[in-house]
Design a protein around this motif. Sequence first.
Motif, PDB file in Angstrom:
ATOM      1  N   PRO A   6      33.273  41.023  32.515  1.00 30.18           N
ATOM      2  CA  PRO A   6      33.058  42.474  32.614  1.00 30.18           C
ATOM      3  C   PRO A   6      31.587  42.865  32.555  1.00 30.18           C
ATOM      4  N   TYR A   7      30.807  42.129  31.770  1.00 30.48           N
ATOM      5  CA  TYR A   7      29.397  42.465  31.594  1.00 30.48           C
ATOM      6  C   TYR A   7      28.565  41.950  32.770  1.00 30.48           C
ATOM      7  N   ILE A   8      29.002  40.849  33.370  1.00 27.37           N
ATOM      8  CA  ILE A   8      28.374  40.389  34.615  1.00 27.37           C
ATOM      9  C   ILE A   8      28.614  41.426  35.704  1.00 27.37           C
ATOM     10  N   GLY A   9      29.841  41.972  35.741  1.00 24.46           N
ATOM     11  CA  GLY A   9      30.139  43.021  36.709  1.00 24.46           C
ATOM     12  C   GLY A   9      29.317  44.276  36.482  1.00 24.46           C
ATOM     13  N   VAL A  65      35.445  44.229  38.903  1.00 25.18           N
ATOM     14  CA  VAL A  65      35.102  43.432  37.728  1.00 25.18           C
ATOM     15  C   VAL A  65      34.443  44.305  36.656  1.00 25.18           C
ATOM     16  N   ARG A  66      33.557  45.205  37.047  1.00 25.02           N
ATOM     17  CA  ARG A  66      32.880  46.046  36.056  1.00 25.02           C
ATOM     18  C   ARG A  66      33.874  46.936  35.321  1.00 25.02           C
ATOM     19  N   GLN A  67      34.976  47.290  35.981  1.00 20.60           N
ATOM     20  CA  GLN A  67      35.978  48.130  35.329  1.00 20.60           C
ATOM     21  C   GLN A  67      36.675  47.408  34.184  1.00 20.60           C
ATOM     22  N   ALA A  68      36.573  46.085  34.147  1.00 18.62           N
ATOM     23  CA  ALA A  68      37.230  45.327  33.081  1.00 18.62           C
ATOM     24  C   ALA A  68      36.649  45.643  31.708  1.00 18.62           C
ATOM     25  N   HIS A  69      35.422  46.167  31.653  1.00 18.54           N
ATOM     26  CA  HIS A  69      34.870  46.545  30.340  1.00 18.54           C
ATOM     27  C   HIS A  69      35.579  47.793  29.800  1.00 18.54           C
ATOM     28  N   GLU A  71      49.346  46.642  27.364  1.00 20.17           N
ATOM     29  CA  GLU A  71      50.369  45.672  26.985  1.00 20.17           C
ATOM     30  C   GLU A  71      51.064  45.102  28.217  1.00 20.17           C
ATOM     31  N   ASN A  72      51.419  45.954  29.164  1.00 23.40           N
ATOM     32  CA  ASN A  72      52.115  45.485  30.365  1.00 23.40           C
ATOM     33  C   ASN A  72      51.254  44.522  31.166  1.00 23.40           C
ATOM     34  N   LEU A  73      49.962  44.829  31.291  1.00 23.81           N
ATOM     35  CA  LEU A  73      49.071  43.943  32.042  1.00 23.81           C
ATOM     36  C   LEU A  73      48.919  42.602  31.334  1.00 23.81           C
ATOM     37  N   LEU A  74      48.718  42.632  30.017  1.00 27.68           N
ATOM     38  CA  LEU A  74      48.555  41.394  29.264  1.00 27.68           C
ATOM     39  C   LEU A  74      49.812  40.530  29.341  1.00 27.68           C
ATOM     40  N   MET A  79      42.708  38.716  32.967  1.00 27.00           N
ATOM     41  CA  MET A  79      42.733  40.177  33.074  1.00 27.00           C
ATOM     42  C   MET A  79      41.410  40.714  33.618  1.00 27.00           C
ATOM     43  N   TYR A  80      40.323  40.029  33.342  1.00 23.75           N
ATOM     44  CA  TYR A  80      39.009  40.503  33.748  1.00 23.75           C
ATOM     45  C   TYR A  80      38.740  40.319  35.236  1.00 23.75           C
TER      46      TYR A  80
END
Length: 328
Positions: free
Chosen positions: A42-45, A76-80, A91-94, A139-140
């Motif tokens: 996420p931080y690379i994004g 990818v940046r949205q993963a943060h 929860e559903n995604l995980l 997930m990221y």
Amino acid sequence: MNKVQKTAYELIQEDARFIYALTHISQNAKNIDSNYICMSLPYIGLFADGAEQWGKKVKLDTPRFNNEEKKFYEQVRQAHKLFEKSYEEYENLLLKKLSESEDYFYSIRSLIEKILGYYNVGTDLCNNKFCGNTLLCSMYSPKKMLGNDGVWLRNISVVVGELAGFYGGADLPVYRYNDDLVIGYEDYHFYKNSPLNMNNDFGFVLFSILCSINYVIEFIENYFIDEIPQKFKFAYLQYYYLCDFIEQVNVAKNTNFYIDNSLSHREFRNCLAHYGLGRYIIESEIISDDVLKGLTNKAFGKDYLTVKEELYKILKDLANQIGEMILK
């Protein structure tokens, strides 16, 4: 460039140094594996998307994304912001990723694994504290990672190296890191074999929250020797979204986790996430020799180390609350 723009450039350059440090670690460190780098996706994004956009805005001749790269790094940046999701969405995604992992590792079981059992989740530890897991890494990334040979991911990462090089990340000394830190790895089969005393879906959600927090306050904090901006930046971005997310956890699951939200500050968060200093700070407020260039003084009226200490205490308190509930 004016002084504010030069300050934003310097913060981008520090993130470029972090990218080069990750590369150096992957090639040279003796005590670490790639999951720790995947946990930084996420931080690379954030760096890649932010640096490319900022460069265009101030009319620098930065490397440019092609359409595929643009779409990938925007995702990818949205993963943060995973903790910006509702509790149910998170929860559903995980659990979707857990199901995919279970199906994948079940399908490739060896003969001995058919007899003795197999694993579906890999975990990372730093100083014996869980600091990551393979499902968070999954997930990221908008690209499916299970079974991926890595060629596509390596190819789409080239532009990140080009951006980091453009902003001078290679021209500065590599961030010093502690190659003697105790790093560990454990594979588990959730929920048949796990480190949890709460072996259910909620327990695994809490475990992943704990891994996310510890990645910053244990691994990034202790693995990198110098006081680098990422120690605060990564922690704060998690904290900002956890403030609301933990309240959702309490409502959904009738728990009473507590997180102090006194440091929640939207404009400050935007500066860290977008390099958007021009809309927030003026030249006379910049502190050139400060790790975050005076941003904490502007937002909170306190120096960097004081605010960082408060931030880490809040996150450690939350991690302790979660750990006491779920870990054996």
